[in-house]
Design a protein around this motif. Structure first.
Motif, PDB file in Angstrom:
ATOM      1  N   ILE A 222      18.225 -12.563  13.672  1.00  0.00           N
ATOM      2  CA  ILE A 222      19.089 -11.453  14.092  1.00  0.00           C
ATOM      3  C   ILE A 222      19.836 -10.939  12.865  1.00  0.00           C
ATOM      4  O   ILE A 222      20.114 -11.694  11.936  1.00  0.00           O
ATOM      5  CB  ILE A 222      20.080 -11.867  15.211  1.00  0.00           C
ATOM      6  N   PRO A 223      20.142  -9.641  12.822  1.00  0.00           N
ATOM      7  CA  PRO A 223      20.946  -9.111  11.707  1.00  0.00           C
ATOM      8  C   PRO A 223      22.419  -9.424  11.948  1.00  0.00           C
ATOM      9  O   PRO A 223      22.907  -9.356  13.082  1.00  0.00           O
ATOM     10  CB  PRO A 223      20.688  -7.611  11.784  1.00  0.00           C
ATOM     11  N   LEU A 224      23.141  -9.735  10.890  1.00  0.00           N
ATOM     12  CA  LEU A 224      24.574 -10.010  10.991  1.00  0.00           C
ATOM     13  C   LEU A 224      25.409  -8.765  10.738  1.00  0.00           C
ATOM     14  O   LEU A 224      26.608  -8.753  11.033  1.00  0.00           O
ATOM     15  CB  LEU A 224      24.963 -11.099   9.991  1.00  0.00           C
ATOM     16  N   TYR A 225      24.785  -7.731  10.185  1.00  0.00           N
ATOM     17  CA  TYR A 225      25.486  -6.491   9.850  1.00  0.00           C
ATOM     18  C   TYR A 225      24.631  -5.298  10.274  1.00  0.00           C
ATOM     19  O   TYR A 225      23.463  -5.454  10.645  1.00  0.00           O
ATOM     20  CB  TYR A 225      25.759  -6.414   8.340  1.00  0.00           C
ATOM     21  N   ASN A 226      25.202  -4.130  10.182  1.00  0.00           N
ATOM     22  CA  ASN A 226      24.441  -2.946  10.539  1.00  0.00           C
ATOM     23  C   ASN A 226      23.464  -2.577   9.426  1.00  0.00           C
ATOM     24  O   ASN A 226      23.503  -3.112   8.319  1.00  0.00           O
ATOM     25  CB  ASN A 226      25.380  -1.779  10.872  1.00  0.00           C
ATOM     26  N   PHE A 227      22.572  -1.650   9.731  1.00  0.00           N
ATOM     27  CA  PHE A 227      21.505  -1.311   8.802  1.00  0.00           C
ATOM     28  C   PHE A 227      22.048  -0.791   7.480  1.00  0.00           C
ATOM     29  O   PHE A 227      21.542  -1.151   6.402  1.00  0.00           O
ATOM     30  CB  PHE A 227      20.574  -0.269   9.426  1.00  0.00           C
TER      31      PHE A 227
ATOM     32  N   ARG B 288      18.963 -17.141  -6.628  1.00  0.00           N
ATOM     33  CA  ARG B 288      18.287 -18.334  -6.121  1.00  0.00           C
ATOM     34  C   ARG B 288      18.910 -18.812  -4.811  1.00  0.00           C
ATOM     35  O   ARG B 288      19.439 -19.918  -4.694  1.00  0.00           O
ATOM     36  CB  ARG B 288      18.304 -19.423  -7.188  1.00  0.00           C
ATOM     37  N   ARG B 289      18.852 -17.932  -3.826  1.00  0.00           N
ATOM     38  CA  ARG B 289      19.365 -18.224  -2.495  1.00  0.00           C
ATOM     39  C   ARG B 289      18.669 -17.305  -1.502  1.00  0.00           C
ATOM     40  O   ARG B 289      18.158 -16.237  -1.867  1.00  0.00           O
ATOM     41  CB  ARG B 289      20.879 -18.002  -2.415  1.00  0.00           C
ATOM     42  N   THR B 290      18.649 -17.712  -0.266  1.00  0.00           N
ATOM     43  CA  THR B 290      18.108 -16.868   0.787  1.00  0.00           C
ATOM     44  C   THR B 290      19.231 -16.055   1.420  1.00  0.00           C
ATOM     45  O   THR B 290      20.406 -16.453   1.358  1.00  0.00           O
ATOM     46  CB  THR B 290      17.418 -17.723   1.866  1.00  0.00           C
ATOM     47  N   ILE B 291      18.885 -14.930   2.010  1.00  0.00           N
ATOM     48  CA  ILE B 291      19.882 -14.136   2.727  1.00  0.00           C
ATOM     49  C   ILE B 291      19.791 -14.376   4.235  1.00  0.00           C
ATOM     50  O   ILE B 291      20.452 -13.688   5.013  1.00  0.00           O
ATOM     51  CB  ILE B 291      19.729 -12.632   2.423  1.00  0.00           C
ATOM     52  N   THR B 292      18.974 -15.343   4.649  1.00  0.00           N
ATOM     53  CA  THR B 292      18.810 -15.670   6.067  1.00  0.00           C
ATOM     54  C   THR B 292      19.355 -17.068   6.333  1.00  0.00           C
ATOM     55  O   THR B 292      18.863 -18.051   5.786  1.00  0.00           O
ATOM     56  CB  THR B 292      17.338 -15.598   6.489  1.00  0.00           C
ATOM     57  N   TYR B 293      20.368 -17.142   7.173  1.00  0.00           N
ATOM     58  CA  TYR B 293      21.023 -18.419   7.475  1.00  0.00           C
ATOM     59  C   TYR B 293      20.212 -19.215   8.494  1.00  0.00           C
ATOM     60  O   TYR B 293      19.735 -18.672   9.496  1.00  0.00           O
ATOM     61  CB  TYR B 293      22.412 -18.163   8.044  1.00  0.00           C
ATOM     62  N   THR B 294      20.070 -20.501   8.221  1.00  0.00           N
ATOM     63  CA  THR B 294      19.451 -21.432   9.152  1.00  0.00           C
ATOM     64  C   THR B 294      20.338 -22.654   9.261  1.00  0.00           C
ATOM     65  O   THR B 294      20.816 -23.156   8.241  1.00  0.00           O
ATOM     66  CB  THR B 294      18.050 -21.870   8.677  1.00  0.00           C
TER      67      THR B 294
ATOM     68  N   LYS C  29       0.828  -1.217   0.000  1.00  0.00           N
ATOM     69  CA  LYS C  29       0.000   0.000   0.000  1.00  0.00           C
ATOM     70  C   LYS C  29       0.861   1.265   0.000  1.00  0.00           C
ATOM     71  O   LYS C  29       0.401   2.325  -0.408  1.00  0.00           O
ATOM     72  CB  LYS C  29      -0.933  -0.001   1.213  1.00  0.00           C
ATOM     73  N   ASP C  30       2.086   1.143   0.473  1.00  0.00           N
ATOM     74  CA  ASP C  30       3.007   2.276   0.481  1.00  0.00           C
ATOM     75  C   ASP C  30       3.878   2.204  -0.766  1.00  0.00           C
ATOM     76  O   ASP C  30       4.717   1.307  -0.883  1.00  0.00           O
ATOM     77  CB  ASP C  30       3.881   2.228   1.739  1.00  0.00           C
ATOM     78  N   PRO C  31       3.706   3.108  -1.723  1.00  0.00           N
ATOM     79  CA  PRO C  31       4.485   3.035  -2.966  1.00  0.00           C
ATOM     80  C   PRO C  31       5.978   3.232  -2.758  1.00  0.00           C
ATOM     81  O   PRO C  31       6.768   2.922  -3.656  1.00  0.00           O
ATOM     82  CB  PRO C  31       3.891   4.156  -3.821  1.00  0.00           C
ATOM     83  N   ALA C  32       6.376   3.727  -1.598  1.00  0.00           N
ATOM     84  CA  ALA C  32       7.804   3.922  -1.331  1.00  0.00           C
ATOM     85  C   ALA C  32       8.515   2.612  -1.019  1.00  0.00           C
ATOM     86  O   ALA C  32       9.744   2.544  -1.080  1.00  0.00           O
ATOM     87  CB  ALA C  32       7.983   4.899  -0.166  1.00  0.00           C
ATOM     88  N   ASN C  33       7.765   1.566  -0.680  1.00  0.00           N
ATOM     89  CA  ASN C  33       8.379   0.271  -0.370  1.00  0.00           C
ATOM     90  C   ASN C  33       8.732  -0.448  -1.662  1.00  0.00           C
ATOM     91  O   ASN C  33       7.845  -0.771  -2.458  1.00  0.00           O
ATOM     92  CB  ASN C  33       7.415  -0.586   0.457  1.00  0.00           C
ATOM     93  N   ILE C  34      10.030  -0.726  -1.868  1.00  0.00           N
ATOM     94  CA  ILE C  34      10.453  -1.390  -3.107  1.00  0.00           C
ATOM     95  C   ILE C  34      11.246  -2.665  -2.843  1.00  0.00           C
ATOM     96  O   ILE C  34      11.560  -3.392  -3.786  1.00  0.00           O
ATOM     97  CB  ILE C  34      11.269  -0.436  -3.999  1.00  0.00           C
ATOM     98  N   ARG C  35      11.584  -2.961  -1.604  1.00  0.00           N
ATOM     99  CA  ARG C  35      12.182  -4.236  -1.227  1.00  0.00           C
ATOM    100  C   ARG C  35      11.400  -4.771  -0.026  1.00  0.00           C
ATOM    101  O   ARG C  35      11.052  -4.011   0.888  1.00  0.00           O
ATOM    102  CB  ARG C  35      13.655  -4.101  -0.855  1.00  0.00           C
ATOM    103  N   PHE C  36      11.151  -6.088  -0.023  1.00  0.00           N
ATOM    104  CA  PHE C  36      10.293  -6.690   0.995  1.00  0.00           C
ATOM    105  C   PHE C  36      11.023  -7.884   1.596  1.00  0.00           C
ATOM    106  O   PHE C  36      11.260  -8.884   0.910  1.00  0.00           O
ATOM    107  CB  PHE C  36       8.965  -7.121   0.370  1.00  0.00           C
ATOM    108  N   VAL C  37      11.392  -7.767   2.868  1.00  0.00           N
ATOM    109  CA  VAL C  37      12.197  -8.787   3.546  1.00  0.00           C
ATOM    110  C   VAL C  37      11.346  -9.476   4.594  1.00  0.00           C
ATOM    111  O   VAL C  37      10.801  -8.824   5.497  1.00  0.00           O
ATOM    112  CB  VAL C  37      13.439  -8.154   4.219  1.00  0.00           C
ATOM    113  N   LEU C  38      11.221 -10.786   4.480  1.00  0.00           N
ATOM    114  CA  LEU C  38      10.441 -11.559   5.442  1.00  0.00           C
ATOM    115  C   LEU C  38      11.372 -12.117   6.518  1.00  0.00           C
ATOM    116  O   LEU C  38      12.329 -12.832   6.211  1.00  0.00           O
ATOM    117  CB  LEU C  38       9.709 -12.703   4.737  1.00  0.00           C
ATOM    118  N   LEU C  39      11.077 -11.791   7.784  1.00  0.00           N
ATOM    119  CA  LEU C  39      11.881 -12.253   8.917  1.00  0.00           C
ATOM    120  C   LEU C  39      10.959 -12.803   9.997  1.00  0.00           C
ATOM    121  O   LEU C  39       9.772 -12.488  10.032  1.00  0.00           O
ATOM    122  CB  LEU C  39      12.711 -11.104   9.496  1.00  0.00           C
TER     123      LEU C  39
END
Length: 289
Positions: free
Chosen positions: A88-93, A191-197, A73-83
């Motif tokens: 936990i983040p491995l790096y800073n913002f 074709r990979r995830t950026i979240t380690y499990t 609904k917010d047109p400013a959102n252009i990347r969508f990350v599911l967590l």
């Protein structure tokens, strides 16, 4: 949850709020506010149309679709990350933001698994077997692909009817991957995830063939373990005999920006020891000609 939220917010506290927005699908009736969380980033960010979610059921992907619908609904959102709440983040913002914005692709773990027998032939009129894919539910989508997921009214109903845990079909491990394959969008994916499990095999006699995500405890969350995850630069898919090297704009980069599942004790240690450090985000910008 409280400590994990605090950990995440430590990485967001100096970030420009114009560069991100947060949407939460929480348990029915639960409210994120001053009385339930000290992390103001999460206050009043939960969906108003949350549903009851069951593990291994289509309700999991229904909740994901609700999140995407709200975020779109917010047109400013252009990347969508599911967590999840245990990520936990491995790096800073700054590093995470630059890494994601530098790539024109979605990050979707997607592969063929010829050994498994989860495909239900009853899905054939809606989902051809040739497009059946498997992968992690922890996805990062560009807006075009987020719209495909939110607007889908063909594949999702088929998953609700024919992909059931009772027949060993786990919807969230197949839905987005299969849907994007059906839209011929695989060429637009990393074709990979950026979240380690970290996966471990069940030790119970009843479930020896089953694999489950390991929960990192206090002892597992030291600098050495986190560095090991951050040093991973490729992922091997044995079902396809494929090695996925992690690149961004032709530059080799760490594969993972987040990791899960972390207990409260693990989050406490990460907070107290300041495990995440700052990195030069220019390393993944467009290479100089």
């Amino acid at each position: 949850m409280y400590l994990r939220e605090t950990w995440k917010c430590e990485e967001y506290q100096n970030a420009d709020t114009a560069n991100y927005s947060i949407y939460i699908h929480s348990e029915l009736g639960f409210m994120f506010n001053e009385s339930t969380s000290r992390s103001y980033f999460f206050h009043d960010r939960q969906l108003k149309n949350s549903i009851k979610v069951g593990w291994g059921e289509a309700s999991m992907i229904e909740a994901e679709r609700l999140l995407l619908e709200e975020a779109l609904k917010d047109p400013a959102n252009i990347r969508f990350v599911l967590l999840s709440e245990s990520c936990i983040p491995l790096y800073n913002f700054s590093y995470i933001y630059t890494y994601l914005m530098a790539s024109p692709r979605s990050f979707v773990d997607s592969f063929l698994d010829k050994k498994e027998r989860r495909y239900n032939p009853n899905m054939a009129p809606y989902v051809p077997m040739s497009k059946w894919r498997k992968g992690s539910q922890w996805i990062t989508l560009i807006r075009k692909h987020a719209e495909v997921v939110a607007d889908d009214n063909i594949v999702f109903p088929a998953f609700k009817m024919f992909c059931e845990r009772s027949s060993n079909c786990i919807p969230d491990e197949h839905y987005v991957q299969t849907l994007l394959a059906m839209h011929d969008s695989e060429g637009e994916l990393e074709r990979r995830t950026i979240t380690y499990t970290e996966w471990s095999q069940s030790a119970t006699n009843m479930d020896k063939s089953s694999w489950h995500p390991m929960t990192f405890s206090y002892a597992d969350a030291g600098p050495e373990q986190i560095k090991r995850i951050k040093d991973i630069d490729n992922v091997y898919y044995d079902s396809e005999y494929r090695t996925e090297w992690c690149h961004n704009n032709s530059t080799q980069v760490p594969c993972f920006l987040f990791a899960r599942k972390f207990s409260q004790g693990a989050a406490m240690r990460l907070l107290s020891e300041g495990v995440v450090s700052r990195f030069d985000a220019s390393a993944i910008m467009d290479p100089t000609p």
